[in-house]
Design an enzyme around this catalytic site. Sequence first.
Site, short mmCIF file in Angstrom:
data_model
loop_
_atom_site.label_atom_id
_atom_site.label_comp_id
_atom_site.label_asym_id
_atom_site.label_seq_id
_atom_site.Cartn_x
_atom_site.Cartn_y
_atom_site.Cartn_z
N GLN A 1 15.14 -1.56 3.23
CA GLN A 1 14.24 -2.69 3.42
C GLN A 1 14.26 -3.56 2.18
OE1 GLN A 1 10.18 -2.54 2.36
NE2 GLN A 1 9.48 -3.19 4.36
N ARG B 1 -2.45 -3.75 5.79
CA ARG B 1 -2.61 -3.91 4.34
C ARG B 1 -2.50 -5.35 3.88
NH1 ARG B 1 -1.84 0.63 1.20
NH2 ARG B 1 -0.52 -0.40 -0.33
N TYR C 1 12.75 -6.46 0.00
CA TYR C 1 11.78 -7.47 -0.41
C TYR C 1 12.60 -8.62 -0.95
CZ TYR C 1 7.37 -4.84 -0.19
OH TYR C 1 6.26 -4.19 0.23
N ARG D 1 -6.70 -5.89 -1.85
CA ARG D 1 -7.10 -4.54 -1.45
C ARG D 1 -8.14 -4.03 -2.44
NH1 ARG D 1 -0.78 -3.08 -1.19
NH2 ARG D 1 -0.23 -4.47 0.53
N LYS E 1 11.15 -7.19 9.85
CA LYS E 1 9.94 -6.41 10.00
C LYS E 1 8.71 -7.29 9.74
CE LYS E 1 7.73 -2.17 8.21
NZ LYS E 1 6.59 -2.72 7.43
N HIS F 1 2.13 -4.55 8.49
CA HIS F 1 2.16 -3.90 7.18
C HIS F 1 1.07 -2.84 7.06
CE1 HIS F 1 4.66 -4.32 3.63
NE2 HIS F 1 3.63 -3.94 2.88
#
Length: 387
Positions: free
Chosen positions: A133, A284, A135, A170, A257, A281
């Site tokens: 994956q 999140r 970023y 968060r 994704k 996600h």
Amino acid sequence: MESHFNSEFPSVEYLRAKAKSRMPAFAYDYLAAGCFSEVNLARNNSDIRQIQLKPWYLRDFAGADQTTELFGETYDAPFGVAPVGLQGLMWPKACEYLAQAAVDHNLPFTLSTVSTASIETIAKITDGRFWFQLYHPAEEELRDKLLERAWDAGCRTLVILADTPTFAYRPKEIRNGLSIPPRMTPRNILQMFLSPTWAWGQLMAGKPEFQTMKPYIPKGLNMKHLGLFMNKTFSGRLTESKIAPIREKWKGNLVVKGIVNPEDAEIAVKHGLDGMIVSNHGGRQLDRGQSTVVPMHRLVPEFGDKLKVMIDGGMYSGADIAACLACGADFAFMGRTPMLGVCALGKHGGHHTFEMLKKQLQQVMEQVGCEKASGLRAHLIPESVPA
């Protein structure tokens, strides 16, 4: 293959309790928490658990077979390991343990750019049979270096991330000092002393680091400047102008994704992507977004014949996996559930969790009379799907 199923932990609820008792609170919060008030985190699972399945009891039944083909590979079950960042912070060597368990169970493992094991380490464990994956970096040169390393290591499925255009808010991470830049508070230090198994494992494994990114991080940065460097390196959102050159360069399977609406799915199809993972996600990033299962009723009929439609988020049991497959998902990915297994049981926690999920899914398929995982769609009770 030797069984590592532990009958003391037959569900994720037992694993969660055990993991929480062994981890520092800041590490557990990083794994389990969502953004803002965690509305979307809760909605992910609650919506999945509204899904109902129709059993066929009086028909002939040859038995349930979980094997599933995806991008030319046949896996032993219709689920795999989602990418998770900073796995080694939550439990020492968690990334390596899960990669090994995924190989042993013939399931796909996805490595995050910001995990604590390098591309090359995971390639060695999996013999190159892993997903990566990305970023998306701000600099094209770094993007190309990461793509080249992944390809040279044997990776043939690249996942590009769409659902993190901003750094999330968060509260638990902020309070615990796991924001960017991170900080270590007296409370966190005390929590580490109160988690001796975790602390000893960290001592043996070494300080968690972004191993894939390590060659590009200037040496000698303190925590504040490391945070600023990572902030700058991965700033920006995924756009069409960024997808197009990746599609041109990457000759393997390309998956996006974080798709939750038809407008973004259209862009994925337009650029010739091979799959999309419906994901938010793990609750999140956007606390007022839809759950992952709700968009499926629109995305699968419109795009299911154009690319693989997969799902991630909110699944904690074989019954949850069955519900998502019944809603049309070709495959399911989980991040928290395998991680809870490792945090609860250590080296063999991934093996236990995959055995548990297979047992649970097998029971559901046999109960409703479904012979192949893809056949679960025929057992969906449509009116049970949340609007």
